[in-house]
Enzyme design. Structure first.
Site, mmCIF file in Angstrom:
data_model
loop_
_atom_site.group_PDB
_atom_site.id
_atom_site.type_symbol
_atom_site.label_atom_id
_atom_site.label_comp_id
_atom_site.label_asym_id
_atom_site.label_seq_id
_atom_site.Cartn_x
_atom_site.Cartn_y
_atom_site.Cartn_z
ATOM 1 N N LYS A 41 -1.588 87.671 41.812
ATOM 2 C CA LYS A 41 -2.362 88.885 42.060
ATOM 3 C C LYS A 41 -3.231 89.376 40.936
ATOM 4 O O LYS A 41 -4.106 89.900 41.091
ATOM 5 C CB LYS A 41 -1.247 90.067 42.191
ATOM 6 N N GLY A 42 -2.877 88.668 39.582
ATOM 7 C CA GLY A 42 -3.749 89.309 38.632
ATOM 8 C C GLY A 42 -5.169 89.086 38.634
ATOM 9 O O GLY A 42 -5.839 89.821 37.889
ATOM 10 N N GLU A 97 -8.872 82.856 37.950
ATOM 11 C CA GLU A 97 -7.638 83.262 37.285
ATOM 12 C C GLU A 97 -7.776 84.294 36.256
ATOM 13 O O GLU A 97 -8.827 84.241 35.682
ATOM 14 C CB GLU A 97 -6.962 82.125 36.686
ATOM 15 N N ASP A 98 -7.003 85.357 36.374
ATOM 16 C CA ASP A 98 -6.884 86.198 35.171
ATOM 17 C C ASP A 98 -7.144 85.830 33.896
ATOM 18 O O ASP A 98 -7.783 85.893 32.916
ATOM 19 C CB ASP A 98 -6.060 87.394 35.589
ATOM 20 N N ASP A 101 -2.934 80.912 29.608
ATOM 21 C CA ASP A 101 -2.002 81.086 28.442
ATOM 22 C C ASP A 101 -1.421 79.521 27.816
ATOM 23 O O ASP A 101 -2.317 78.878 27.377
ATOM 24 C CB ASP A 101 -0.831 81.762 28.876
ATOM 25 N N LYS A 129 -6.237 82.565 26.225
ATOM 26 C CA LYS A 129 -5.442 82.579 25.052
ATOM 27 C C LYS A 129 -5.144 81.255 24.389
ATOM 28 O O LYS A 129 -4.293 80.491 24.532
ATOM 29 C CB LYS A 129 -4.098 83.148 25.076
ATOM 30 N N PHE A 150 -0.049 90.690 24.282
ATOM 31 C CA PHE A 150 -0.057 90.927 25.579
ATOM 32 C C PHE A 150 -0.951 91.652 26.137
ATOM 33 O O PHE A 150 -0.861 93.243 25.666
ATOM 34 C CB PHE A 150 1.517 91.497 26.015
ATOM 35 N N ASP A 157 -0.943 92.771 34.808
ATOM 36 C CA ASP A 157 0.167 93.953 34.914
ATOM 37 C C ASP A 157 1.297 93.476 33.574
ATOM 38 O O ASP A 157 1.408 92.248 33.296
ATOM 39 C CB ASP A 157 0.759 93.810 36.113
ATOM 40 N N ARG A 163 -2.240 97.767 36.616
ATOM 41 C CA ARG A 163 -3.436 96.633 37.095
ATOM 42 C C ARG A 163 -4.628 97.533 37.225
ATOM 43 O O ARG A 163 -5.734 97.010 37.347
ATOM 44 C CB ARG A 163 -2.683 96.102 38.327
HETATM 45 P P1 XMP Z 1 0.279 79.869 31.987
HETATM 46 O O1 XMP Z 1 1.118 79.827 30.599
HETATM 47 O O2 XMP Z 1 0.716 79.084 33.032
HETATM 48 O O3 XMP Z 1 0.478 81.412 32.535
HETATM 49 O O4 XMP Z 1 -1.343 79.646 31.756
HETATM 50 C C1 XMP Z 1 -0.680 82.146 32.734
HETATM 51 C C2 XMP Z 1 -0.124 83.404 33.366
HETATM 52 O O5 XMP Z 1 0.794 84.049 32.298
HETATM 53 C C3 XMP Z 1 0.781 85.326 32.392
HETATM 54 N N1 XMP Z 1 0.217 85.888 31.366
HETATM 55 C C4 XMP Z 1 -0.269 87.176 31.091
HETATM 56 N N2 XMP Z 1 -0.347 88.381 31.881
HETATM 57 N N3 XMP Z 1 -0.869 89.708 30.327
HETATM 58 C C5 XMP Z 1 -0.530 89.428 31.653
HETATM 59 O O6 XMP Z 1 -0.721 90.303 32.277
HETATM 60 C C6 XMP Z 1 -0.992 88.715 29.293
HETATM 61 O O7 XMP Z 1 -1.258 89.017 28.072
HETATM 62 C C7 XMP Z 1 -0.438 87.559 29.768
HETATM 63 N N4 XMP Z 1 -0.384 86.244 29.196
HETATM 64 C C8 XMP Z 1 -0.056 85.289 30.006
HETATM 65 C C9 XMP Z 1 -0.331 85.588 33.798
HETATM 66 O O8 XMP Z 1 0.641 85.756 34.754
HETATM 67 C C10 XMP Z 1 -1.098 84.236 33.932
HETATM 68 O O9 XMP Z 1 -1.384 83.998 35.329
HETATM 69 MG MG MG Z 2 -1.218 85.884 36.910
#
Ligand code: XMP
Ligand code: MG
Length: 180
Positions: A41-42, A97-98, A101, A129, A150, A157, A163
Site C-alpha cells: 500500500k505504501g 515503491e515507497d 530497505d 535506506k 523509521f 505507515d 499514511r
Molecule cells: P525491504 O527490506 O524488502 O523492505 O527492502 C522494504 C519495505 O520495508 C518497509 N519499510 C518501512 N516502512 N517506514 C515504513 O513505513 C520505514 O522507515 C520503513 N523501512 C522499511 C516498507 O514496507 C518497504 O516496502
Molecule cells: Mg511497502
C-alpha cells in the site's frame, strides 16, 4: 508532535523530487509501451503524484506483496497478495515503491516480473535506506536517499497509521518500542 522526532521531508521538497524523477522517466521512455506498477500500500500516494507528472502515455496497475518475518525488517519470503491484471510481455515495466530497505522485496518482485517476458523492468522509489541493503538490486530512479530512521507519512505507515500525513516524519522510537 510528540510522536515524531522531526520532519524529514516536507511536501514541497517531495513534490520537487517527484517532478524531477518524472521528468527523467518522460525522457527515458519516449515511444515505449510503459506499465507503471504501484506496489501497495505504501506507494499509493507517491505513485499518484508521479503518474500525474508523466506526460508519456502509460498504463497503471497495482500489486500487493507482503514479507513474512519480523515486522520492521523484511525476511525475503515475499508473498504476492494481489497480482497485476496487465499482461506485461514485451512492455516496459516500472515498479514504483515507497522505500527500499534491505532490497529483498524489490529484488523478489523484479525477478517475478522478469519471468513474464517484459521488454524491461526498472525500479522507481521514493526513499532509499542505502546503508541497510543486504541484496544487490538496481534502483534506476530514486527521489531521496535517507538515513536509517523509521519514517512515516506520504503513504508510509506504522501499523497502518500516518499514511495520510503530507510530510514525511521521523517516528519517535518510543511509539514502536512501547508496543513491543
Ligand atoms: P525491504 O527490506 O524488502 O523492505 O527492502 C522494504 C519495505 O520495508 C518497509 N519499510 C518501512 N516502512 N517506514 C515504513 O513505513 C520505514 O522507515 C520503513 N523501512 C522499511 C516498507 O514496507 C518497504 O516496502
Ligand atoms: Mg511497502
Amino acid at each position: 508532535m510528540a510522536e515524531f522526532t522531526d520532519v524529514l521531508l516536507t511536501h514541497d521538497e517531495i513534490k520537487n523530487a517527484v517532478d524531477g524523477v518524472a521528468y527523467r522517466i518522460n525522457q527515458d521512455y519516449v515511444g515505449k509501451d510503459v506499465v507503471v506498477v504501484c506496489i501497495l500500500k505504501g506507494a499509493f500516494i507517491f505513485c499518484a503524484d508521479l503518474v500525474r507528472s508523466l506526460t508519456i502515455p502509460v498504463t497503471i496497475d497495482f500489486i500487493a506483496a507482503s514479507s513474512y518475518g519480523a515486522e520492521s525488517t523484511s525476511s525475503g519470503n515475499v508473498k504476492i497478495l494481489k497480482d497485476v491484471e496487465t499482461d506485461v510481455a514485451h512492455k516496459h515495466v516500472i515498479l514504483v515503491e515507497d522505500i527500499v530497505d534491505t532490497g529483498l522485496t524489490l529484488k523478489t518482485l523484479k525477478d517475478f516480473f522478469m519471468q513474464r517476458n517484459p521488454e524491461s523492468v526498472s525500479i522507481c522509489c521514493l526513499l532509499d535506506k542505502r546503508e541497510r541493503r543486504t541484496v544487490d538490486v538496481d534502483v534506476e530512479y530514486c527521489c531521496f536517499p535517507i538515513p536509517d530512521d523509521f519514517v512515516v507519512g506520504y503513504g508510509l505507515d506504522y501499523d497502518n497509521r500516518y499514511r495520510n500525513l503530507k510530510d514525511i516524519m521521523i517516528l519517535d522510537p518510543s511509539v514502536y518500542e512501547k508496543k513491543g
